[in-house]
Design an enzyme around this catalytic site. Structure first.
Site, PDB file in Angstrom:
ATOM      1  N   GLY A   1      -5.358  21.902  32.850  1.00 14.72           N
ATOM      2  CA  GLY A   1      -4.903  21.828  31.484  1.00 14.72           C
ATOM      3  C   GLY A   1      -5.983  21.454  30.561  1.00 14.72           C
ATOM      4  O   GLY A   1      -7.234  20.783  30.881  1.00 14.72           O
TER       5      GLY A   1
ATOM      6  N   THR B   1     -13.673  -0.851  26.492  1.00 17.61           N
ATOM      7  CA  THR B   1     -13.805  -0.035  27.657  1.00 17.61           C
ATOM      8  C   THR B   1     -14.952  -0.215  27.883  1.00 17.61           C
ATOM      9  O   THR B   1     -16.109   0.403  27.072  1.00 17.61           O
ATOM     10  CB  THR B   1     -13.237   1.410  26.883  1.00 17.61           C
ATOM     11  OG1 THR B   1     -14.284   1.454  26.275  1.00 17.61           O
ATOM     12  CG2 THR B   1     -12.045   1.011  26.757  1.00 17.61           C
TER      13      THR B   1
ATOM     14  N   HIS C   1      -6.168  12.303  25.154  1.00 19.33           N
ATOM     15  CA  HIS C   1      -6.537  13.236  24.159  1.00 19.33           C
ATOM     16  C   HIS C   1      -6.154  13.241  22.635  1.00 19.33           C
ATOM     17  O   HIS C   1      -6.489  13.499  21.485  1.00 19.33           O
ATOM     18  CB  HIS C   1      -6.985  14.358  25.127  1.00 19.33           C
ATOM     19  CG  HIS C   1      -8.177  14.063  26.077  1.00 19.33           C
ATOM     20  ND1 HIS C   1      -9.689  13.813  25.752  1.00 19.33           N
ATOM     21  CD2 HIS C   1      -8.243  13.831  27.636  1.00 19.33           C
ATOM     22  CE1 HIS C   1     -10.378  13.374  26.511  1.00 19.33           C
ATOM     23  NE2 HIS C   1      -9.145  13.768  27.497  1.00 19.33           N
TER      24      HIS C   1
ATOM     25  N   GLU D   1      -3.628  13.858  29.334  1.00 18.20           N
ATOM     26  CA  GLU D   1      -3.714  14.917  28.457  1.00 18.20           C
ATOM     27  C   GLU D   1      -3.608  14.308  26.710  1.00 18.20           C
ATOM     28  O   GLU D   1      -3.860  14.284  25.542  1.00 18.20           O
ATOM     29  CB  GLU D   1      -3.293  15.731  28.791  1.00 18.20           C
ATOM     30  CG  GLU D   1      -3.333  17.035  29.771  1.00 18.20           C
ATOM     31  CD  GLU D   1      -4.761  17.789  29.101  1.00 18.20           C
ATOM     32  OE1 GLU D   1      -5.225  17.296  28.462  1.00 18.20           O
ATOM     33  OE2 GLU D   1      -5.131  18.095  30.463  1.00 18.20           O
TER      34      GLU D   1
ATOM     35  N   VAL E   1     -14.695   3.166  21.934  1.00 13.84           N
ATOM     36  CA  VAL E   1     -13.725   2.199  21.771  1.00 13.84           C
ATOM     37  C   VAL E   1     -13.712   0.594  22.325  1.00 13.84           C
ATOM     38  O   VAL E   1     -15.055   1.067  22.625  1.00 13.84           O
ATOM     39  CB  VAL E   1     -12.575   2.751  23.064  1.00 13.84           C
ATOM     40  CG1 VAL E   1     -12.134   1.847  23.372  1.00 13.84           C
ATOM     41  CG2 VAL E   1     -11.556   3.445  22.852  1.00 13.84           C
TER      42      VAL E   1
END
Length: 699
Positions: free
Chosen positions: A193, A262, A235, A232, A259
């Site tokens: 994907g 994180t 994103h 997905e 971020v």
């Protein structure tokens, strides 16, 4: 705290799994390649993206400090609801996943984005305080772009399900109103994907492409891959991988994800909950944007970044129009905020082919939209019982024929009805034809008739019809007037049941075909299948496409064959020589081609030809190639196969496949195995000890 330094990250899978062996079977990412292609063609977009990312990083740190204090549980108003449409591209196979499997995926998305997932309790203590309810939820659309009733599932019968690239994004609904998810059987690049971050692709390509086996945890899906779409959509809402702007976790510490909360990480492909890297005391291995295969959380900083993507009205974010998805006006326009009412009746049988043997039974399931029915009224022509008020009736068909099915469902909001004409085909238990040969020249009554059935998967398009325009012998044949506008359409012509046990020898099917390409790139495809169980399953026996199918080269106008443009094809039926009730199916898939004609179909014994040489249909395309090349071939029976790539001096470059393969058509992507530099190569296919070679040019 991380900061992006290079390029938009790839979009793909952080799938929950319970075993390392399962994780190793997962396909690789495709978005780095797709994004790099777009940036190479649009360098100004790449420059703008990187510039905006620097500004966004500064803003996100301020927003995070103002909006969310770690552990305080502060709610960010409103809860953003996103209308979703799933476009299911299929050819009637298992890739045509069920409504239930899609709804299971929507459940998983809502659990993951609202911190309702059952495995949230497994988050390691160091990160429980920042594991976020993103206050983002997803709903299947209830109105299509024209305001018509929908269940948010758009089924498209198309050969594009075998390609799965940006060109396969058929029937996109407006991206400022819907999150478009295209579900396919195969992605040519070999990925499972890909998605685009906001503003990093043309509007027509915006959305998510994903394999059907990576949707949901039921049906053809699996728990191990059911979080792929969660990743997905991350994103799609502007999240990068936790390690930054590559698709290569575990390489170095130079990347970052921009971020706030994180930990800086090298990236993980295993579920090492004690893992630490890049100076961090403990990495957030369970993050949905990791590749650890034990993902179960987003952080508060990721939540803030995604919500910012849903409110951006300027720059690339504004261009992407995510800001309109959740508005009150759009939720009403897509039917999300309206009461669920019955608006369309629909149903399906328990077999995807809607065929059954005489005396067998089928189970029918109500698929009506969008309210919940409280009563059912079914009518089954030719069935026993002929009527039913059950929600899931089981009907037995004792008489051969083609029959309609009708259903009316009702509740307090009203009632809706549906009738499917010629929906069920019941084949006799004994063959219609038996003898030492079978022959059909279509000189009799028009088709469909008592013998030959026609299945037109794309309503409104041309299909198989009898014609006097051209014939190999006599005055009639069957044809499809294949206009370019029918590209992707599928039409099937199915024989009556034939007993071939008395034919003897090694039975073969022969037929005459006439076809032309409309352009040199046309890739119409003709396939021959057989079935010994009344069409419930089919065995592929021959597949011919493109220039190999064409008997007249390229003809720029509507093709009508001359006598010399008919070619005889042969299909080996030795493996089904003992069948007493065999169906033969001719399946034509249009792809920007021209008209096709069939005539003189015969089943005979002892036809002495080299079946392997005539039926292997070895092809390498596109050729010349730029990015990827597909190797395709057809096997009539299980055989050993070996595919290798050689350079011009005979050195082996890559082994694509070695092993045993079953009967049918097989395709392999060179890009999945190796990257070829510009130059000339030879693709060598060995089947059953026989060698076939094609030259490949890479630009």
């Amino acid at each position: 705290m991380n900061k992006i330094t290079t390029l938009l990250s790839a979009a793909f899978l952080s799938a929950l799994t319970t075993s390392v062996s399962t994780a190793q079977e997962l396909k690789p990412c495709g978005t780095t390649e797709m994004t790099q292609k777009y940036f190479n063609k649009n360098p100004e977009i790449k420059k703008q993206y990187l510039a905006e990312e620097q500004l966004r990083d500064q803003k996100d740190q301020v927003d995070f400090a103002n909006e969310y204090k770690e552990g305080d549980g502060k709610a960010l108003v409103p809860i953003y609801t996103i209308p979703v449409v799933f476009h299911i591209l299929h050819e009637g196979g298992p890739e045509n996943i069920s409504d239930a499997q899609i709804m299971d995926e929507v459940r998983i998305l809502n659990d993951d984005y609202r911190k309702l997932n059952s495995d949230i309790s497994a988050v390691v203590p160091a990160f429980t305080s920042i594991a976020a309810d993103c206050e983002i939820q997803f709903r299947l659309a209830q109105k299509d772009p024209s305001g018509n009733c929908t269940n948010g599932i758009d089924r498209i019968y198309s050969s594009q399900t075998n390609i799965g690239d940006d060109g396969s994004k058929l029937n996109q609904w407006p991206r400022n109103q819907y999150l478009n998810v295209w579900v396919v059987k195969t992605i040519t690049s070999g990925a499972a994907g890909y998605a685009y971050l906001p503003g990093t692709t043309a509007s027509a390509n915006d959305g998510i492409m994903i394999l059907s086996t990576y949707i949901g945890s039921i049906g053809t899906g699996h728990v191990a891959t059911s979080r792929a779409l969660t990743h997905e959509i991350g994103h799609y809402l502007n999240l990068n991988h936790t390690w930054g702007g590559t698709n290569n976790p575990g390489v170095d510490c130079t990347g970052s994800d921009s971020v706030t909360d994180t930990p800086k990480t090298i990236g993980w492909t295993t579920c090492n909950l004690a893992g630490s890297s890049c100076g961090s005391p403990l990495d957030n291995v369970q993050n949905y944007m990791e590749y650890s295969y034990c993902s179960n959380m987003f952080t508060a900083g990721q939540k803030s970044r995604m919500r910012s993507a849903l409110t951006a009205t300027t720059g690339l974010g504004g261009f992407a129009q995510r800001y309109n998805l959740w508005t009150t006006a759009n939720l009403a326009a897509t039917g999300i905020s309206l009461p669920a009412v019955l608006c369309l009746a629909d149903f399906q049988s328990s077999t995807s082919t809607n065929t059954v043997c005489q005396g067998d039974s089928l189970t029918f399931t109500d698929l009506s939209w969008n309210g919940t029915p409280t009563s059912w009224a079914w009518t089954f022509a030719g069935g026993t019982p002929a009527t039913s008020t059950d929600s899931i009736p089981v009907i037995t068909y004792n008489t051969p024929g083609v029959y309609n099915v009708s259903m009316t469902v009702a509740n307090g909001s009203g009632s809706v009805s549906a009738t499917k004409t010629s929906y069920i085909t019941v084949y006799p238990n004994t063959a219609t034809y038996t003898g030492t040969f079978y022959s059909e020249g279509f000189e009799g009554s028009a088709i469909p008739n008592v013998d030959w059935n026609v299945y037109n998967a794309n309503s409104g398009s041309n299909t198989w019809t009898q014609t006097t325009t051209a014939a190999a012998t006599g005055t009639k044949s069957v044809r499809i007037v294949n206009a370019p506008t029918y590209s992707g359409n599928v039409d099937e012509l199915v024989s009556p049941p034939i007993d071939i046990t008395a034919i003897g020898g090694s039975p073969s099917l022969t037929y005459k075909v006439a076809h032309a390409q409309l352009t040199s790139t046309s890739t119409d495809k003709l396939q021959v299948y057989v079935s010994s169980n009344c069409g419930q399953t089919w065995l592929l026996r021959q597949s011919i496409s493109g220039a190999i199918l064409s008997t007249a080269g390229v003809v720029a106008s509507s093709f009508v064959p001359t006598a010399s443009q008919w070619v005889t094809k042969t299909v080996n039926l030795a493996s089904v020589a003992t069948e007493t009730s065999l169906l033969v199916k001719f399946k034509f898939t249009s792809n920007a081609g021209n008209n096709i004609y069939l005539d003189d179909i015969n089943i005979l014994g002892g036809v002495g030809i080299d079946e392997l040489a005539n039926n292997i249909h070895f092809n390498v395309y596109p050729n010349p190639a730029e990015d990827n090349t597909i190797i395709s071939f057809n096997l009539l029976e299980t055989n050993k196969a070996d595919i290798k790539i050689y350079d011009v001096v005979g050195r082996e470059i890559s082994s694509v496949f070695t092993g045993s393969l079953g009967a049918g058509e097989h395709q392999y992507s060179i890009a999945e195995n190796t990257k070829l530099a510009a130059g000339a190569y030879f693709i060598k296919l060995t089947v059953g000890g026989e060698n076939f070679t094609k030259k490949l040019i890479v630009k």
